[in-house]
Enzyme design. Sequence first.
Site, PDB file in Angstrom:
ATOM      1  N   GLN A  71      35.759 -22.173  -4.192  1.00  0.00           N
ATOM      2  CA  GLN A  71      34.636 -21.698  -4.995  1.00  0.00           C
ATOM      3  C   GLN A  71      33.757 -22.886  -5.388  1.00  0.00           C
ATOM      4  OE1 GLN A  71      37.822 -21.048  -5.624  1.00  0.00           O
ATOM      5  NE2 GLN A  71      38.103 -18.848  -5.787  1.00  0.00           N
ATOM      6  N   ARG A  72      32.481 -22.627  -5.522  1.00  0.00           N
ATOM      7  CA  ARG A  72      31.514 -23.689  -5.818  1.00  0.00           C
ATOM      8  C   ARG A  72      31.913 -24.518  -7.040  1.00  0.00           C
ATOM      9  NH1 ARG A  72      25.661 -23.379  -4.292  1.00  0.00           N
ATOM     10  NH2 ARG A  72      26.532 -21.571  -3.278  1.00  0.00           N
TER      11      ARG A  72
END
Length: 182
Positions: A71-72
């Site tokens: 995830q970012r």
Amino acid sequence: MGLLGLLRKLKSEPDKELKVLLLGLDNAGKTTILKALAGEDYTKITPTQGFNVKSVSTSKWKLNVWDIGGQRNIRPYWKNYFESINVLIYVVDSTDRARMEEAGLALNELIEEEEKLAGVPVLVFANKQDLALAKTAAEVSSDLLLSNIRDRKWQIQPCSAHTQEGLDLGMTWAVKTSCRKK
């Protein structure tokens, strides 16, 4: 034949240990690949919110695989796992055309890490090849600009985590290449 069978076939030094870092954007299939390689059930996977660690051992080899969430908001923490890496495996969802550029940018940041990842071989798994909309490995390679990588060995391997097709070939390359590097 699974990863253990492949490792048994390789000529190696006794008690050799390799540290493998498994990265890629979220939903690329990293955890599914890890569980498939470890011979575990991979039919019910939830997004990795931190990391998973698995060890795969034979009488001659021990692979310590670190699977870090993609995830970012987790990506800035990837650098905390770079220490003593023997091979980087980067997983790309070959069907996610909308995020192919993002996947390439994230990989490029890893390649540019000169302090701890300099010269570390890179295996790119072009995952989800069993799906109709998947880009070919050649298309993924072009999108990620892999031909621009000149400072290390790299390989792109089409695969499907669900069917396990291509996983053995990729891991064989990763282990052999990592051993030559040392």
